[in-house]
Scaffold this active site. Structure first.
Site, PDB file in Angstrom:
ATOM      1  N   CYS A 143       0.822  -1.208   0.000  1.00  0.00           N
ATOM      2  CA  CYS A 143       0.000   0.000   0.000  1.00  0.00           C
ATOM      3  C   CYS A 143       0.858   1.262   0.000  1.00  0.00           C
ATOM      4  CB  CYS A 143      -0.934  -0.010   1.206  1.00  0.00           C
ATOM      5  SG  CYS A 143      -2.011   1.428   1.255  1.00  0.00           S
ATOM      6  N   CYS A 196      -0.619   4.115   2.043  1.00  0.00           N
ATOM      7  CA  CYS A 196      -0.463   3.990   3.499  1.00  0.00           C
ATOM      8  C   CYS A 196       0.975   4.288   3.917  1.00  0.00           C
ATOM      9  CB  CYS A 196      -0.799   2.576   3.971  1.00  0.00           C
ATOM     10  SG  CYS A 196      -2.241   1.847   3.231  1.00  0.00           S
ATOM     11  N   ASP A 197       1.942   3.791   3.172  1.00  0.00           N
ATOM     12  CA  ASP A 197       3.320   3.771   3.668  1.00  0.00           C
ATOM     13  C   ASP A 197       4.318   4.627   2.882  1.00  0.00           C
ATOM     14  OD1 ASP A 197       2.622   1.910   5.680  1.00  0.00           O
ATOM     15  OD2 ASP A 197       2.630   0.319   4.188  1.00  0.00           O
TER      16      ASP A 197
END
Ligand code: NAP
Length: 310
Positions: free
Chosen positions: A133, A136-137
């Site tokens: 992701c 997300c990261d």
């Protein structure tokens, strides 16, 4: 006993809830481990009709949830581990925490989860320099090299997004052409920060003394040569695995695990419907999942009417 339980809270699940809610069936939705589904891990959605300027994935899913709740849908935050059919014809839905629920009809809209390469230390590296992701990261990896594995739309989208943060984004693909749509492929390949590495695969993840990813061993699939590529994070974007295993014999699946629909969203088990990415290996779009969610609701409504529930 519930009239209908919808398992999953992605586009298919919420659309099924909106329709069964409006049909006064008082649906219960079981959320799964990722409420809102795959779109909650993406940024801007440009191709969902009705939003000419685009809409952020999480916002779209919040809107769908609110719309479902407006028509009486209820949500239990729980992860389903099995579904069985009782001799009386209804379904018993068991969660990971041991709780059970009963329903006359079930709509499975559990989507698909990111696929991994299957390398020995892969699972233990998730969160330690390995992720699926970028949204997300990505922001954790500023001004350092990272890589994306894969050649589809997801890989191109992730790679383009990561150029906001990383110094270099290596795009590692096992062939010499991308599978992605032309617009996404062209956008990625035109970005000077994205460096494609063709005909190659990652054979090994290498870690530092803290257990964080520090490099990968690349294998050239044409000449078999191996080399080391230093980077701080690996973004795996090689497709998805449908979440259908918990249904056991209630459904038939194809060789990749996607649920086989018999007619529309019906499955081989009467009263059990499947909608969205858990059954669709062809289109896999937010809007097609929503469309199948609608179809499954109409079919469930018809099924329930047939057994005397109006
Ligand atoms: P995908 O289209 O199935 O692509 C998966 C990629 O991973 C392929 O390039 C494949 O290689 C590679 N791959 C698969 N297994 C591998 C392995 N074991 N080792 C190395 N490489 C491997 O998956 P996706 O990119 O996640 O896209 C899924 C669907 O969502 C598609 O329909 C796509 O159009 C859609 N999508 C749309 C958008 C958008 O429009 N904004 C964004 C993301 C995704 P090969 O090419 O050699 O098979």
């Amino acid at each position: 006993m519930e009239n209908v339980i919808i398992i999953g809270t992605g586009c298919a699940g919420y659309t099924a809830a909106i329709y069964t809610g409006r049909a006064n069936l008082n649906p219960l939705i079981l959320s799964g481990n990722q409420p809102g589904g795959q779109l909650t891990t993406t940024t801007e959605v440009e191709n969902f009709p009705g939003f000419p300027s685009g809409i952020m994935g999480p916002e779209l899913m919040m809107n769908m949830q609110q719309q479902a709740e407006k028509f009486g849908a209820r949500i239990d935050y729980t992860f389903v581990s099995s579904v069985t059919k009782a001799p009386e014809g209804h379904f018993i839905i068991t969660s990971e925490d041991g709780t059970t629920r009963e329903a006359r009809a079930v709509i499975v809209a559990t989507g698909a989860s990111p696929r991994h390469l299957g390398l020995p230390n892969e699972k233990s590296l998730i969160g330690h320099g390995l992720t699926s992701c970028a949204t997300c990261d990505g922001a954790f990896y500023r001004n350092v090299p990272v890589c994306v594995i894969g050649g589809g739309d997801s890989a191109c989208e992730e790679a383009s997004f990561l150029t906001k943060f990383a110094s270099t984004v290596y795009l590692i693909h096992r062939r010499d052409t991308l599978r992605a749509s032309k617009i996404m492929a062209d956008r990625a390949l035109a970005n000077p920060k994205i460096k494609p590495i063709w005909n190659s695969t990652v054979a090994e993840y290498l870690t530092d003394d803290k257990g964080e990813v520090r490099a990968v061993t690349l294998e050239n699939l044409v000449n078999g040569e191996k080399s080391e590529l230093e980077l701080k994070c690996v973004f795996v974007a090689i497709g998805h695995v449908p979440n259908a295993q918990f249904l056991g014999d209630l459904v038939d699946t194809d060789e990749n695990g996607y649920i086989l629909q018999t007619k529309g969203t019906c499955t081989k088990t009467e009263g059990l419907f499947a909608a969205g990415d858990v059954a669709d290996h062809v289109y896999r779009q937010a809007i097609t999942a929503a469309g199948q969610g609608c179809a499954s609701a109409l079919e469930a409504e018809r099924y329930l009417a047939g057994i005397g529930v109006h």
